[in-house]
Each structure stands twice: as C-alpha cells, then as structure tokens.
Design a protein around this motif. Structure first.
Motif, PDB file in Angstrom:
ATOM      1  N   ARG A 123       0.866  -1.329  -0.186  1.00  8.46           N
ATOM      2  CA  ARG A 123      -0.022   0.094   0.172  1.00  8.46           C
ATOM      3  C   ARG A 123       0.924   1.258  -0.130  1.00  8.46           C
ATOM      4  O   ARG A 123       0.565   2.275  -0.698  1.00  8.46           O
ATOM      5  CB  ARG A 123      -0.834   0.295   1.162  1.00  8.46           C
ATOM      6  N   SER A 124       1.952   1.200   0.321  1.00  7.77           N
ATOM      7  CA  SER A 124       3.154   2.561   0.536  1.00  7.77           C
ATOM      8  C   SER A 124       3.696   2.549  -0.714  1.00  7.77           C
ATOM      9  O   SER A 124       4.562   3.396  -0.721  1.00  7.77           O
ATOM     10  CB  SER A 124       3.884   2.259   1.664  1.00  7.77           C
ATOM     11  N   TRP A 125       3.548   1.596  -1.592  1.00  9.06           N
ATOM     12  CA  TRP A 125       4.209   1.927  -2.767  1.00  9.06           C
ATOM     13  C   TRP A 125       4.084   3.071  -3.419  1.00  9.06           C
ATOM     14  O   TRP A 125       2.832   3.791  -3.599  1.00  9.06           O
ATOM     15  CB  TRP A 125       3.906   0.617  -3.999  1.00  9.06           C
ATOM     16  N   TRP A 126       5.166   3.897  -3.917  1.00 10.18           N
ATOM     17  CA  TRP A 126       5.265   5.229  -4.359  1.00 10.18           C
ATOM     18  C   TRP A 126       4.090   5.623  -5.426  1.00 10.18           C
ATOM     19  O   TRP A 126       3.462   6.722  -5.314  1.00 10.18           O
ATOM     20  CB  TRP A 126       6.549   6.046  -4.858  1.00 10.18           C
ATOM     21  N   ALA A 127       3.872   4.602  -6.361  1.00  9.86           N
ATOM     22  CA  ALA A 127       3.069   4.934  -7.589  1.00  9.86           C
ATOM     23  C   ALA A 127       1.426   5.150  -7.029  1.00  9.86           C
ATOM     24  O   ALA A 127       0.564   5.461  -7.775  1.00  9.86           O
ATOM     25  CB  ALA A 127       3.170   3.996  -8.558  1.00  9.86           C
ATOM     26  N   PHE A 128       1.138   4.628  -5.861  1.00 11.01           N
ATOM     27  CA  PHE A 128      -0.199   4.661  -5.340  1.00 11.01           C
ATOM     28  C   PHE A 128      -0.589   5.418  -4.262  1.00 11.01           C
ATOM     29  O   PHE A 128      -1.572   5.599  -3.803  1.00 11.01           O
ATOM     30  CB  PHE A 128      -0.520   3.184  -4.981  1.00 11.01           C
TER      31      PHE A 128
END
Length: 359
Positions: A123-128
């Motif tokens: 959930r913390s992936w930059w694209a999201f």
C-alpha cells in the motif's frame, strides 16, 4: 502424460451427489472469499493443498483423509452446525474411495489467496500515493535556479557531488527547442533569427510560437499513437488497409493542439458514444478501441475475439492507468497489489463492444 478421462458414471455421481453436498455444507465457510482454518474446499487443487491442518483428502483412501475424519466427527466436527446424515457421509466416502474425481478441475493448479491480499508495504508503494505538493528544497543554487523545478534538480546534483553543466549557447538552445517541441530541426534562417534577436523575451516568444504551431500537436501525437498501437493496417498476414484510421490520428493531433484537458481526452477515447453521443468529433476518438491486430479471414473467430479483448484490457491498463496488468490475467500479481479478478472486471467493460468495419 495426460490424465485419463473421468468415466461418465463418476462424472454423473460427482455432479449430482458430491458437488451439491459440498456447495450446501462446505463452500459457505471454505471458499475464495472466506477460508476458515486457511482452508478452501471449492476445487480439488485446494483440497489437496489443504489448510492449517494439512491436506483435506488422500484420493483413494477415505480413512486417511481429514475431510472424511471431520464429517465423521472423529476429531474435527464439520460442519459445526450439525453432523451430516449417514447417507451424506457415505457419499463423500465413496467419492474419495473412487479417487476424488472432479470434472474440469486440475489438481496441480492452485491459486492460494490469503485473507489479507495486500501488505502495508504494498500500500505504501510510491505510485499509489496521492499527489502532494512537495516543499521546495533549500539549496545554494539561488543564482543558478530560475524556477522551483531547478531547485529540485540542483539538490539532486549536489547529493551526488555534481554541479550543473554550463549554460547552452543560443545555437544549441534553439535546436533543443525545435527538437523537443516539434521534433524537427530549425532551418538556418530560424537559427539566425533567434540568435540575433536582442529582445529579453526572445526565448519565451519562441517557445510560445512553437507550441502554437501545428507541428507541436503532430510531434506530441506520435508518442501517444505509439502507446495506443495506432496503425493504418490490420497487421497479421492479411494486413488489410484501414482507410479511415487517419481520423483517429488527426483527432489526437488536434487534441494536443487544442490543449484538450486530459480527463476529457481519456473519456472520449474509451466512452465517447456513451458520454458524448451528440459530439461527432469526439466519436472519432473511439478509434482507440479499434486499433487491435485483426485478420479478416482467420478461422478461429472466438480465439481472435479473446485476443482482441485481452489486447484492449492490457493496452488500457498500460496507457491510461500506468499499470502492467497482463500478469494478472492468469494469477494475482506476485509483486504488485493487482488481483486476477480485477483484470477481468476491467475486461468486462469491453466485452459488449460491437466493432464497426474500418473499411
């Protein structure tokens, strides 16, 4: 070597006796959405995989199968609401004894779906992450920087022990502008006109004039047309010509030259007929939905339509969502938080399409 086909009598027994019993008594607590004891019982592969206590059954050996042990109430007591009738237990015993035949199920294919699909790391992936306005970094490049973006560039250069390159002279600058904005080099006369222009806003006026030129839309459109796999012919061996495909090409060029808002640009290409049915120009954007490869004389029409649907789904995810969704066609994505069911939810939007002949 392929497994031998299931005898007709066993197929009939499973479909009339076993599957209805499992659906009524087991699937409610052990399915794709809900797995008590980390156990699914809605496919043979999942039964063999088992849950927290191990495999649910041993084909051919009912006395060694946890499923049979549980319905007999010998250890686990399943279903917990009340023991099955003796006749129902006998059905499951007979099924396991004959080797647990399950028509249409591959025992080697299992898509284990944990209760929590996505971790906090996913959930913390930059694209999201939602778009935020970052703080402009404080740097020592106050004299070099001409706008806020330059401060970010200067900060990164400093972090790597680098310094900015010397400022480009006017000959280099004018060539960069032409190549970047219209994709073509300037003529000698255009170079001379810029180099010899003493006005303090010469650079800004040149940028504006290039952005206002038809060449800007043509250059920007080339990149977009590559993304959406635009072509003037069908591809494959027949490679039939598409005499009206140019309408979509010109639509994209005009959209860039008109500075069309991106949300409107997207809506027109995916659903102009639904959202703007009275806008004739917008309907040209639906050419996006017709750029798939196609062979008019192919024999496997259902197979080609499946390929077309996958092409639409994959391209839409790549271009409009910035996500490589193709892997989720066969399984939940291993590295990105993308589900197989979401792939087919997206594809379902394209299933009702009725393509028009582009000839």
């Amino acid at each position: 070597m392929a497994d031998p086909p299931i005898p007709q009598s066993q197929m009939h027994f499973f479909e009339t006796e076993v599957r209805p019993l499992l659906a009524e008594k087991c699937f409610g607590c052990h399915n794709a959405e809900k797995q008590k004891g980390d156990l699914r019982l809605d496919s043979l592969g999942h039964m063999l995989l088992g849950g927290e206590s191990g495999a649910s059954l041993v084909p051919g050996k009912p006395d060694e199968s946890l499923l049979i042990e549980a319905v007999r109430y010998e250890s686990f007591e399943m279903p917990p609401a009340g023991q099955l009738k003796a006749k129902q237990i006998a059905v499951l015993e007979r099924w396991v004894a004959m080797g647990a035949p399950w028509p249409g199920s591959d025992p080697n294919v299992v898509l284990r779906e944990p209760r929590d699909f996505f971790s906090e790391e996913d959930r913390s992936w930059w694209a999201f992450q939602p778009v935020v306005k970052p703080t402009v970094p404080k740097t020592s490049g106050e004299e070099w920087a001409r706008n806020e973006i330059d401060h970010f560039i200067f900060a990164q250069l400093q972090s790597h022990g680098l310094s900015p390159a010397p400022e480009a002279d006017r000959h280099a600058l004018v060539r960069r502008l032409y190549f970047d904005i219209i994709g073509l080099p300037p003529t000698p006369e255009q170079v001379a006109a810029f180099v010899n222009d003493p006005a303090p806003d010469a650079y800004e006026r040149l940028v504006d004039s290039l952005l206002d030129s038809k060449g800007y839309g043509e250059h920007a459109a080339r990149q977009w047309l590559d993304l959406v796999r635009y072509a003037d012919s069908d591809g494959y061996r027949a490679d039939g010509f598409r005499p009206t495909a140019w309408r979509y090409r010109d639509y994209v060029i005009q959209s860039f030259n008109d500075d069309k808002p991106y949300d409107r640009f997207t809506q027109e290409q995916i659903a102009a007929d639904e959202m703007f049915p009275d806008d004739v120009e917008a309907r040209a954007a639906l050419g996006y939905l017709r750029h798939w490869v196609y062979e008019w004389n192919i024999r496997d029409a259902p197979g080609q339509w499946k390929t077309i649907q996958e092409d639409l789904t994959d391209t839409t995810a790549d271009v409009f969502m910035g996500l490589g969704l193709q892997c989720a066609k066969c399984h939940n994505h291993k590295f990105d938080p993308l589900l197989q069911k979401d792939y087919f939810r997206l594809q379902a939007f394209f299933a009702p399409i009725m393509p028009q002949d582009m000839t």
